[in-house]
Design an enzyme around this catalytic site. Sequence first.
Site, mmCIF file in Angstrom:
data_model
loop_
_atom_site.group_PDB
_atom_site.id
_atom_site.type_symbol
_atom_site.label_atom_id
_atom_site.label_comp_id
_atom_site.label_asym_id
_atom_site.label_seq_id
_atom_site.Cartn_x
_atom_site.Cartn_y
_atom_site.Cartn_z
ATOM 1 N N ASN A 23 1.122 -1.530 -0.560
ATOM 2 C CA ASN A 23 0.395 0.145 -0.438
ATOM 3 C C ASN A 23 0.960 1.215 -0.166
ATOM 4 O O ASN A 23 1.568 1.311 0.134
ATOM 5 C CB ASN A 23 -1.021 -0.197 1.206
ATOM 6 C CG ASN A 23 -0.506 0.005 2.658
ATOM 7 O OD1 ASN A 23 0.467 0.920 2.827
ATOM 8 N ND2 ASN A 23 -1.189 -1.724 3.307
ATOM 9 N N ASP A 33 1.469 -8.740 1.508
ATOM 10 C CA ASP A 33 1.955 -7.787 1.980
ATOM 11 C C ASP A 33 2.694 -8.138 3.146
ATOM 12 O O ASP A 33 4.108 -8.126 3.693
ATOM 13 C CB ASP A 33 1.737 -6.605 2.143
ATOM 14 C CG ASP A 33 2.068 -5.840 1.953
ATOM 15 O OD1 ASP A 33 3.504 -5.732 2.489
ATOM 16 O OD2 ASP A 33 2.039 -3.867 2.906
ATOM 17 N N SER A 116 -3.062 -6.285 -7.154
ATOM 18 C CA SER A 116 -4.346 -5.410 -6.729
ATOM 19 C C SER A 116 -5.619 -6.907 -6.590
ATOM 20 O O SER A 116 -7.064 -6.247 -6.406
ATOM 21 C CB SER A 116 -4.091 -4.247 -7.747
ATOM 22 O OG SER A 116 -4.215 -3.347 -7.446
ATOM 23 N N GLY A 118 -6.815 -9.074 -4.866
ATOM 24 C CA GLY A 118 -6.960 -9.585 -3.470
ATOM 25 C C GLY A 118 -7.522 -8.061 -2.502
ATOM 26 O O GLY A 118 -8.913 -7.695 -3.219
HETATM 27 N N1 AR6 Z 1 1.984 -15.695 -2.155
HETATM 28 C C1 AR6 Z 1 1.487 -15.374 -3.764
HETATM 29 N N2 AR6 Z 1 0.349 -14.434 -3.751
HETATM 30 C C2 AR6 Z 1 -0.151 -14.543 -2.226
HETATM 31 C C3 AR6 Z 1 0.315 -14.858 -1.100
HETATM 32 C C4 AR6 Z 1 1.945 -15.249 -1.637
HETATM 33 N N3 AR6 Z 1 1.972 -15.708 0.260
HETATM 34 N N4 AR6 Z 1 -0.727 -14.377 -0.342
HETATM 35 C C5 AR6 Z 1 -1.916 -14.117 -1.401
HETATM 36 N N5 AR6 Z 1 -1.111 -13.932 -2.233
HETATM 37 P P1 AR6 Z 1 -3.562 -8.813 -1.488
HETATM 38 P P2 AR6 Z 1 -3.898 -6.688 -2.887
HETATM 39 C C6 AR6 Z 1 -1.975 -13.402 -3.616
HETATM 40 O O1 AR6 Z 1 -4.485 -8.617 -0.736
HETATM 41 O O2 AR6 Z 1 -5.103 -7.007 -4.453
HETATM 42 C C7 AR6 Z 1 -2.045 -5.363 1.332
HETATM 43 O O3 AR6 Z 1 -2.729 -5.579 3.108
HETATM 44 C C8 AR6 Z 1 -3.673 -13.195 -2.895
HETATM 45 O O4 AR6 Z 1 -4.212 -14.516 -3.481
HETATM 46 O O5 AR6 Z 1 -2.048 -8.973 -0.889
HETATM 47 O O6 AR6 Z 1 -2.916 -5.599 -4.285
HETATM 48 C C9 AR6 Z 1 -1.462 -4.056 1.120
HETATM 49 O O7 AR6 Z 1 -0.740 -4.020 2.070
HETATM 50 C C10 AR6 Z 1 -3.708 -12.310 -4.265
HETATM 51 O O8 AR6 Z 1 -4.322 -12.987 -5.466
HETATM 52 O O9 AR6 Z 1 -2.984 -7.411 -2.590
HETATM 53 C C11 AR6 Z 1 -2.330 -3.777 0.878
HETATM 54 O O10 AR6 Z 1 -2.795 -2.629 1.646
HETATM 55 C C12 AR6 Z 1 -2.805 -11.307 -4.908
HETATM 56 O O11 AR6 Z 1 -2.003 -12.107 -3.813
HETATM 57 C C13 AR6 Z 1 -3.123 -4.112 0.227
HETATM 58 O O12 AR6 Z 1 -3.555 -5.689 0.562
HETATM 59 C C14 AR6 Z 1 -2.853 -9.884 -4.412
HETATM 60 O O13 AR6 Z 1 -3.676 -9.683 -2.804
HETATM 61 C C15 AR6 Z 1 -3.140 -4.265 -1.702
HETATM 62 O O14 AR6 Z 1 -3.697 -5.847 -2.329
#
Ligand code: AR6
Length: 327
Positions: A23, A33, A116, A118
Site C-alpha cells: 500500500n 504484503d 491488486s 486481493g
Molecule cells: N504468495 C503469493 N500470492 C499471495 C500470497 C503469497 N504468500 N498471499 C496472498 N497472495 P493482496 P492487493 C495473493 O490482498 O489486492 C495489503 O494489505 C492473493 O491471493 O495481497 O494488491 C497491502 O498492504 C491475491 O491474488 O494485495 C495493501 O493494503 C494477490 O496476492 C493491500 O493489501 C494480491 O492480494 C493490497 O491489495
Amino acid sequence: MPLEIVRNDITKMNVDAIVNAANSTLLGGGGVDGAIHKAAGKGLLMECIKLGGCKTGQAKITDAYKLPARFVIHTVGPKWKGGNHGEKSLLESCYRESLALAKEHNCETVAFPLISSGVYGYPKDKALRVAIDVISDFLLENDMTVFIVIFDKAAYKISEKLFSDIAEYIDDNYVDAHTDYSRESMRMKMPMQSVMAADFCECRASDLDSKLKQLDESFSQMLLRKIDEKGITDAECYKKANIDRKLFSKIRSDVNYKPSKTTAIAFAVSLELSLEETEDMLRKAGFALSHSNKFDIIIEYFIENGNYNIFEINEVLFAFDQKLLGA
Ligand code: AR6
C-alpha cells in the site's frame, strides 16, 4: 521458459526479486504484503520506513533480508472501483515500473503476485490478463525469466466464457483413454520377436542403407525453413514461443535436436502453423496430437480458432492443470 505461471507462496520463491503488492505507506499490511514482511523480518520494515511511501502505479526496491530472494520490489496497485477509474493503466504501470527496476538491478528472475487482485478487489481474470500482457510485451525486448505466482488456485479462474467454450470443446472431442489402452494392449499381445525377425529378413542391408540416406527433413530443419518462409527473425520466433535464447541456439546448431512436445508445439504456435502443419512438425519430433488427452485438445482448439497467443494458451492450460508451452 521466459514467462511461467506457477502456484506457490511467493515468499518461498528462489529468484532475484519478488514483487510485493504493497500500500502507499509501504509499512506493511495484510495479504501478500503481510506474508512478505513476516518472512523477511524486521529489517525490511526498517528499510521501508526510510522510503517515504510510494504512489499508486509506481515501484520502489529494497533488500530482501531473510527471504530467499535478493530484492523485494514494492509496488502499489490500484483499488478496483468498477474499472472506469484508470485502474487498468495504473495496474499496467505497476508491472512496467517493477520490471524496469528489476532490469536496472540486473535481475534475471523475478516473481510477481497478482497485484491488486486481493484486498484491492481487481477481478482476478482481468488482473491476470494485464499481468500477462505487460510482462510478455517486456519479454519481447528483454531477456528475463518472470514468474506469475498464483496463490489460491480455487479463487483463480479464466474468463467464464473461454472456460466453458474449451470445456465444451474437450467434451466433444475427448476420447475415453480406455479405447487407446485396449488398442495398445492388443498390439502388445502380438508375438513381437517373430514380427521383428520377419521384418529384418525382408529388409536387406543395402535397402536399409538407401532408406537411411533418404531421411526426411528434421525438426530443426523444418523450424528454420518455416522461420525463413514467414520472414521473421529467430528472436521474434523464440520470444513468441516463450523459449529462451540458449535453447533456441541449441536447436539451431543441432540438426538432429529432439525437442520436448511442449517445445515443439510452442514453435508451431509462434509460427502460426495450421493444424496440418503443426502435426507435420510434431511428427518430425516423434509426437502427435490425439483426442485422448486434454492437453492436445486445448492446443487444437486454439489453432483451429486462429488464436496463437502463447500466453493466453498457457493461461488456459494452467486452468486445466496441464503442462505449459515453452521450454
Ligand atoms: N504468495 C503469493 N500470492 C499471495 C500470497 C503469497 N504468500 N498471499 C496472498 N497472495 P493482496 P492487493 C495473493 O490482498 O489486492 C495489503 O494489505 C492473493 O491471493 O495481497 O494488491 C497491502 O498492504 C491475491 O491474488 O494485495 C495493501 O493494503 C494477490 O496476492 C493491500 O493489501 C494480491 O492480494 C493490497 O491489495
